[in-house]
Each structure stands twice: as C-alpha cells, then as structure tokens.
Design a protein around this motif. Structure first.
Motif, PDB file in Angstrom:
ATOM      1  N   ARG A 178       0.849  -1.201   0.000  1.00  0.00           N
ATOM      2  CA  ARG A 178       0.000   0.000   0.000  1.00  0.00           C
ATOM      3  C   ARG A 178       0.884   1.250   0.000  1.00  0.00           C
ATOM      4  N   THR A 179       0.492   2.240  -0.779  1.00  0.00           N
ATOM      5  CA  THR A 179       1.245   3.490  -0.841  1.00  0.00           C
ATOM      6  C   THR A 179       0.309   4.625  -1.212  1.00  0.00           C
ATOM      7  N   SER A 180       0.750   5.856  -0.995  1.00  0.00           N
ATOM      8  CA  SER A 180      -0.046   7.022  -1.365  1.00  0.00           C
ATOM      9  C   SER A 180       0.318   7.461  -2.776  1.00  0.00           C
ATOM     10  N   VAL A 181      -0.628   8.058  -3.474  1.00  0.00           N
ATOM     11  CA  VAL A 181      -0.358   8.565  -4.812  1.00  0.00           C
ATOM     12  C   VAL A 181       0.744   9.614  -4.764  1.00  0.00           C
ATOM     13  N   ARG A 182       0.714  10.489  -3.750  1.00  0.00           N
ATOM     14  CA  ARG A 182       1.717  11.558  -3.674  1.00  0.00           C
ATOM     15  C   ARG A 182       3.123  11.021  -3.460  1.00  0.00           C
ATOM     16  N   GLY A 183       3.238   9.753  -3.033  1.00  0.00           N
ATOM     17  CA  GLY A 183       4.557   9.152  -2.843  1.00  0.00           C
ATOM     18  C   GLY A 183       5.168   8.616  -4.122  1.00  0.00           C
ATOM     19  N   ILE A 184       4.429   8.677  -5.231  1.00  0.00           N
ATOM     20  CA  ILE A 184       4.927   8.200  -6.527  1.00  0.00           C
ATOM     21  C   ILE A 184       5.321   9.404  -7.371  1.00  0.00           C
ATOM     22  N   ASN A 185       6.502   9.359  -7.955  1.00  0.00           N
ATOM     23  CA  ASN A 185       7.037  10.499  -8.691  1.00  0.00           C
ATOM     24  C   ASN A 185       6.198  10.839  -9.915  1.00  0.00           C
ATOM     25  N   ARG A 186       6.179  12.129 -10.251  1.00  0.00           N
ATOM     26  CA  ARG A 186       5.485  12.632 -11.432  1.00  0.00           C
ATOM     27  C   ARG A 186       6.509  12.832 -12.547  1.00  0.00           C
ATOM     28  N   TYR A 187       6.252  12.222 -13.702  1.00  0.00           N
ATOM     29  CA  TYR A 187       7.139  12.340 -14.854  1.00  0.00           C
ATOM     30  C   TYR A 187       6.324  12.580 -16.120  1.00  0.00           C
TER      31      TYR A 187
END
Length: 257
Positions: A178-187
């Motif tokens: 489980r993870t938060s969307v904000r914890g995934i980098n934006r590219y």
C-alpha cells in the motif's frame, strides 16, 4: 464480475461507457438499465467470443475518455465520438490494439485536474498529468504513456488518480503493498518511471487499485492539500472507485450487435 456501480435512482450520470480488451467502446443511457432484473441479470453489452469487458464508467455526455494499452500507449477522445446505443449491442472501436500481444488494460473518465498512474509488470511506475495527453479521435493507437524496456516488463495496470488517494499494488504471488499517490514520482509521458513496488525475481505485478475511502476522508485530504481547514462532515458509506505520437487509423466501425 468486472464492475459494480452504486445508484439510488439512475440519475447519477447520463450514460454508461463500456470498454473491452480488444479496444471496443459502447455508450448506453444509464436509465436503460432501470428495468426489472431477471434472476440471471440483463444484457449490458454484447461481448464477442474472443473479447472480454475490462471497465465500465458513468459519464455526463461531454466527458473525455482515456484508454491505456499493454504496449504503453494511451488514447484520449471525447465521448461525443461514441454514439449512444441500446443495451444489446457491441459498440465501436475506441482504441487500436491490433498489434500482436496487445490489449486494452484500462479505461476511465479523464479530467484535467487528475493524473494517469501506470505500473509495469516488474514494479516500475509513475504518474503523469492528464493535460499531457492530447484529445484526438477514437480508434487510434494513442500516444506513448511510458517507455517500456525488457527490464521493466510490459504495462500491468493503469489508473486515473488524484494526489490525496491511496493505492494497493498486488503481485501474482499474492504480495500486497500500500502506498499514497503523492509518494509516486510525477514524470512526463515518455519517461520510464521508477520502482514503485518491491517484488521478487520470480514474481510480477498483477494489478493496482484505489483504496476505498469515505466522503469525509476525501474532504479532509483535499482540504489538507489546499492548506485550508476541513469542514466537519458526517460519516458516509464507503465507495470503491475503480484506470513522439503514434496515431493509427480509425478504421471501419464494427457492426452493432
């Protein structure tokens, strides 16, 4: 079972849009399903023998639709390009996935305040703003949404998300992260992404899904993002929310079912 949509009076949206693995889309008035249900259900869409349903979404009549393929392409078009049909019909071509081994992985409503999150079989992913995907005609191959390599594997899942939401990644061997969307980098669209799920060499990502949240949780998260205090809210029922250009030819529309 592929999709469950809650309703009180069939007025929450104007249409239901269906998408299949082979790239077909169909749009039917939501009210057409407000009919007595038989013991074995009613026909929602006519699926061909070599195809299967992958997503269903409610739309308002003027929404953009985005479809994502296993080969790492994304096609965005306005739903006005899909004429309304009856329940017992097959639909028309929404995305060209004729390439050998290719298939549609996800379909969703696309709005400019959202992002498209993608993840590969070997656990690499990223999120990209929806405005980075141009609106074009239906029936194309779409534009690149991730650069795939042998090390990263094919695309395994895609979702339209907002920054305050939570995700779960699920592997073929049953591991869950489980993870938060904000914890995934934006590219940008053409980038390769970074590691988002740690999996063993003999395992692969099977699916990615949004975590159910209440309306109160959503309001608090959005208020936190905006730097404003959240208003008090009553507890609500949880709702599970289901996700260089290479345009192809729109081709002939399949005959209605």
């Amino acid at each position: 079972m592929q999709s469950v949509l809650s309703t009180r009076d069939f007025n929450e949206g104007k249409y239901l849009v269906f998408a299949t693995r082979n790239g077909t889309v169909k749009k039917t008035e939501f009210g057409a399903y407000n009919t007595p249900i038989k013991a074995d259900g009613i026909i929602a869409i006519n699926i061909r023998d070599d195809d299967e349903l992958i997503a269903v979404r409610r739309t308002g009549g003027h929404d953009d639709i985005i479809m994502v393929s296993r080969s790492g392409q994304a096609a965005r078009f306005n739903e006005s390009q899909v004429r309304p049909m009856g329940r017992d019909t097959s639909g028309v071509r929404g995305m060209n996935v004729a390439q050998k081994g290719n298939a549609v992985l996800a379909m969703d409503v696309a709005r400019d305040d959202q992002e498209l999150l993608v993840v590969t079989e070997n656990g690499y992913g990223k999120r990209t703003p929806i405005p980075d995907y141009p609106v074009k005609g239906r029936g194309t191959m779409g534009v690149k949404t991730i650069t795939l390599t042998e090390n990263k594997g094919q695309l395994a899942g895609a979702l339209v998300v907002r920054e305050h939401q939570e995700l779960v990644f699920i592997s073929i061997n049953g591991m869950v992260q489980r993870t938060s969307v904000r914890g995934i980098n934006r590219y940008g669209r053409a980038s390769q992404g970074v590691r988002v799920m740690n999996i063993r060499d003999d395992d692969q990502v099977s699916a990615v899904a949004l975590v159910a949240e209440s309306e109160a949780d959503t309001a608090a998260s959005v208020a936190e993002e905006n730097g404003t205090p959240a208003l008090d809210a009553h507890a609500a029922d949880e709702v599970l929310e289901d996700d260089e250009s290479t345009d192809g030819s729109g081709g002939e529309e399949p005959a209605d079912g």
